[in-house]
Write a protein that holds these residues in place. Structure first.
Motif, PDB file in Angstrom:
ATOM      1  N   LEU A  44     -17.869 -60.300  25.255  1.00  0.00           N
ATOM      2  CA  LEU A  44     -18.831 -59.605  24.699  1.00  0.00           C
ATOM      3  C   LEU A  44     -19.846 -58.879  25.751  1.00  0.00           C
ATOM      4  O   LEU A  44     -20.142 -57.741  25.827  1.00  0.00           O
ATOM      5  CB  LEU A  44     -19.710 -60.472  23.886  1.00  0.00           C
ATOM      6  CG  LEU A  44     -19.486 -61.147  22.565  1.00  0.00           C
ATOM      7  CD1 LEU A  44     -20.207 -62.165  22.122  1.00  0.00           C
ATOM      8  CD2 LEU A  44     -19.419 -59.658  21.721  1.00  0.00           C
ATOM      9  N   PHE A  45     -20.113 -59.815  26.777  1.00  0.00           N
ATOM     10  CA  PHE A  45     -21.178 -59.521  27.720  1.00  0.00           C
ATOM     11  C   PHE A  45     -20.511 -58.986  29.170  1.00  0.00           C
ATOM     12  O   PHE A  45     -20.987 -58.049  29.903  1.00  0.00           O
ATOM     13  CB  PHE A  45     -21.987 -60.328  28.097  1.00  0.00           C
ATOM     14  CG  PHE A  45     -22.851 -60.742  26.876  1.00  0.00           C
ATOM     15  CD1 PHE A  45     -23.667 -60.033  26.321  1.00  0.00           C
ATOM     16  CD2 PHE A  45     -22.656 -62.019  26.154  1.00  0.00           C
ATOM     17  CE1 PHE A  45     -24.351 -60.331  25.000  1.00  0.00           C
ATOM     18  CE2 PHE A  45     -23.252 -62.408  25.078  1.00  0.00           C
ATOM     19  CZ  PHE A  45     -24.061 -61.508  24.502  1.00  0.00           C
ATOM     20  N   GLY A  46     -19.313 -60.015  29.727  1.00  0.00           N
ATOM     21  CA  GLY A  46     -18.576 -59.490  30.876  1.00  0.00           C
ATOM     22  C   GLY A  46     -18.017 -58.203  30.906  1.00  0.00           C
ATOM     23  O   GLY A  46     -18.222 -57.384  31.948  1.00  0.00           O
ATOM     24  N   GLU A  47     -17.591 -57.568  29.877  1.00  0.00           N
ATOM     25  CA  GLU A  47     -17.044 -56.460  29.646  1.00  0.00           C
ATOM     26  C   GLU A  47     -17.986 -55.393  29.920  1.00  0.00           C
ATOM     27  O   GLU A  47     -17.944 -54.164  30.685  1.00  0.00           O
ATOM     28  CB  GLU A  47     -16.083 -55.963  28.458  1.00  0.00           C
ATOM     29  CG  GLU A  47     -15.559 -54.596  28.080  1.00  0.00           C
ATOM     30  CD  GLU A  47     -14.756 -54.432  26.990  1.00  0.00           C
ATOM     31  OE1 GLU A  47     -14.082 -53.524  27.099  1.00  0.00           O
ATOM     32  OE2 GLU A  47     -15.030 -55.234  26.033  1.00  0.00           O
ATOM     33  N   ARG A  48     -19.216 -55.536  29.424  1.00  0.00           N
ATOM     34  CA  ARG A  48     -20.182 -54.540  29.383  1.00  0.00           C
ATOM     35  C   ARG A  48     -20.687 -54.385  31.168  1.00  0.00           C
ATOM     36  O   ARG A  48     -21.399 -53.433  31.508  1.00  0.00           O
ATOM     37  CB  ARG A  48     -21.334 -54.707  28.463  1.00  0.00           C
ATOM     38  CG  ARG A  48     -21.058 -54.490  27.093  1.00  0.00           C
ATOM     39  CD  ARG A  48     -22.166 -54.433  25.914  1.00  0.00           C
ATOM     40  NE  ARG A  48     -23.208 -53.392  26.344  1.00  0.00           N
ATOM     41  CZ  ARG A  48     -22.846 -52.157  25.804  1.00  0.00           C
ATOM     42  NH1 ARG A  48     -21.706 -51.846  25.035  1.00  0.00           N
ATOM     43  NH2 ARG A  48     -23.968 -51.363  25.755  1.00  0.00           N
ATOM     44  N   VAL A  49     -20.968 -55.468  31.752  1.00  0.00           N
ATOM     45  CA  VAL A  49     -21.307 -55.722  32.903  1.00  0.00           C
ATOM     46  C   VAL A  49     -20.280 -54.984  33.744  1.00  0.00           C
ATOM     47  O   VAL A  49     -20.784 -54.302  34.544  1.00  0.00           O
ATOM     48  CB  VAL A  49     -21.332 -57.074  33.402  1.00  0.00           C
ATOM     49  CG1 VAL A  49     -21.503 -57.243  34.931  1.00  0.00           C
ATOM     50  CG2 VAL A  49     -22.643 -57.676  32.903  1.00  0.00           C
ATOM     51  N   ALA A  50     -19.036 -55.165  33.493  1.00  0.00           N
ATOM     52  CA  ALA A  50     -18.104 -54.549  34.568  1.00  0.00           C
ATOM     53  C   ALA A  50     -17.972 -53.121  34.161  1.00  0.00           C
ATOM     54  O   ALA A  50     -17.773 -52.277  35.247  1.00  0.00           O
ATOM     55  CB  ALA A  50     -16.597 -55.216  34.041  1.00  0.00           C
ATOM     56  N   ARG A  51     -18.171 -52.653  33.021  1.00  0.00           N
ATOM     57  CA  ARG A  51     -18.202 -51.032  32.642  1.00  0.00           C
ATOM     58  C   ARG A  51     -19.390 -50.602  33.479  1.00  0.00           C
ATOM     59  O   ARG A  51     -19.132 -49.429  33.789  1.00  0.00           O
ATOM     60  CB  ARG A  51     -18.166 -50.801  31.147  1.00  0.00           C
ATOM     61  CG  ARG A  51     -16.626 -51.401  30.635  1.00  0.00           C
ATOM     62  CD  ARG A  51     -16.958 -51.314  28.932  1.00  0.00           C
ATOM     63  NE  ARG A  51     -17.255 -49.858  28.605  1.00  0.00           N
ATOM     64  CZ  ARG A  51     -17.526 -49.544  26.922  1.00  0.00           C
ATOM     65  NH1 ARG A  51     -17.677 -50.648  26.298  1.00  0.00           N
ATOM     66  NH2 ARG A  51     -17.754 -48.605  26.704  1.00  0.00           N
ATOM     67  N   LYS A  52     -20.401 -51.166  33.105  1.00  0.00           N
ATOM     68  CA  LYS A  52     -21.588 -50.526  33.990  1.00  0.00           C
ATOM     69  C   LYS A  52     -21.540 -50.321  35.473  1.00  0.00           C
ATOM     70  O   LYS A  52     -21.918 -49.580  36.196  1.00  0.00           O
ATOM     71  CB  LYS A  52     -22.841 -51.364  33.660  1.00  0.00           C
ATOM     72  CG  LYS A  52     -24.149 -50.726  34.077  1.00  0.00           C
ATOM     73  CD  LYS A  52     -24.598 -49.442  33.440  1.00  0.00           C
ATOM     74  CE  LYS A  52     -25.885 -48.741  33.959  1.00  0.00           C
ATOM     75  NZ  LYS A  52     -27.166 -49.503  33.976  1.00  0.00           N
TER      76      LYS A  52
END
Length: 410
Positions: free
Chosen positions: A317-325
């Protein structure tokens, strides 16, 4: 306690957007090696695609008005005046009352404005019988209709999927400027954690499966992962190893020790790495409440819960968005999801977002989500699941038959 001030899911997404920096180092890659990379510079089309008017079917290039009134019972008649060979320029123009054969993808001859499908006509001795009337522009792609010279084709910050690579190839572009690959470091913490290769467990020991699940997700997102091993619940050893890995990576991932127990040092260790430090410690979510997000010296740090299912769901949920940003990608939406109907009633506590593992099945032309019931520590609930149902914090549950958003497993 200073930390563990719970944020909502929505607040957490917003903070990730605000707090996580994007890398700026670029590199040039050939198209065949750029899949899932983040485009660092915009691409403006330098030519039209297609470069010429072309047919989308096998058929005859005609002037559409010459087919008006044609039916199977009362066909029209045109003169078959030749053909266009694939890959060659159509030099002969179509005059009124004429038709020229064109293969799929072939150039449209001058003077024609449409193509009559071969299924709707018949050539007999140089005469073409037309059994259907067509409209101007039918079965034709005009020059520049796909991509027009001078238009912005791709903006910086998008992830290059196969379709973007195809569009670039159509323009003859062979290399692109992208942001460099990022490196994440992973460290497990806990006196009870042992390497997953351990054959015989002692009483109270647990194999480190989070490394494989979390790093596996990261690798799916195009991130190189350094495995930092396992550290015991000892502040000095934990802090030393975390800092060593932090200095080797762009993103530090810590598993375990994110709650408020007496031996949970993760928050202290993260704060010691640099400013501004922790910006999320606790999310109003089940499973995965004791989650930590931080930025230290311009690098993101993620503290995941120790339970395998919780760790994987939170990282998804959150790690992917951190990584993408971090990779420089423009974040335009939440994780990919579909809507399905719930197969059973599910209760949820108001004020907290719940994420329920589900299997998906198609019934009557609709997707149905069947809850996989199990405690957050059970990794098999993830193995059996096709996605995660999101029950928003303002809801008290969902009823059988309700439509619910399902975040798809990738």
């Amino acid at each position: 306690m200073k930390f563990f001030k719970v944020k909502t899911v929505e607040e957490t997404f917003t903070l990730i957007e605000e707090m996580i920096p994007g890398i700026r180092e670029m590199e040039t890659r050939p198209l065949e090696d750029a899949l899932h990379c983040i485009l660092a510079e915009p691409v403006v089309a330098h030519e039209n695609v297609p470069a010429f008017d072309r047919s989308t079917v096998d058929g005859y290039a005609v002037y559409a008005k010459d087919t008006y009134g044609s039916t199977e019972s009362m066909p029209g008649f045109l003169t078959a005046a030749g053909e266009v060979n694939m890959g060659e320029e159509a030099s002969r123009a179509v005059a009124r009352g004429e038709a020229i054969y064109v293969p799929t993808g072939g150039m449209l001859p001058p003077g024609s404005d449409s193509v009559l499908m071969i299924e709707h006509c018949e050539e007999i001795g140089g005469l073409l019988n037309t059994y259907k009337q067509i409209a101007p522009g039918e079965n034709v792609i005009r020059a520049g209709e796909d991509i027009r010279a001078g238009e912005l084709l791709l903006e910086a910050g998008i992830r290059l999927r196969p379709q973007e690579l195809g569009a670039l190839a159509a323009l003859g572009i062979t290399h692109v400027r992208v942001y460099r690959e990022i490196v994440a470091a992973y460290l497990s913490t806990g006196d009870e954690i042992v390497p997953y290769e351990t054959e015989r467990l002692e009483a109270g020991q647990v194999r480190d499966i989070n490394y494989l699940t979390v790093s596996g997700l990261a690798q799916e997102w195009g991130i190189k992962v350094i495995y930092g091993g396992i550290t015991a619940d000892d502040y000095e050893g934990f802090s030393s190893r975390a800092r060593e890995l932090f200095e080797q990576s762009d993103l530090l991932i810590l598993s375990g020790g994110s709650s408020v127990g007496a031996k949970d040092y993760t928050t202290e260790v993260i704060q010691s790495l640099g400013d501004p430090g922790v910006f999320v410690h606790g999310i109003s979510i089940k499973p995965g409440k004791p989650t930590i997000l931080a930025v230290a010296g311009g690098k993101p740090v993620i503290g995941l819960p120790g339970h395998p299912a919780s760790a994987m769901i939170i990282f998804r949920l959150f790690g992917e968005r951190v990584a993408r940003k971090l990779k420089g990608e423009i974040l335009k939406s939440k994780p990919e999801r579909i809507y399905a109907r719930m197969a059973k009633n599910i209760a949820s506590a108001p004020g907290r977002a719940d994420y329920i593992r589900v299997s998906l099945s198609e019934k009557g032309g609709e997707w149905w989500a069947d809850p996989i019931i199990g405690k957050s520590g059970l990794i098999t609930t993830l193995v059996k699941s096709d996605g995660i149902v999101e029950i928003l914090s303002e809801k008290e549950g969902v009823l059988q038959g309700d439509y619910v958003p399902v975040i798809l497993s990738k």
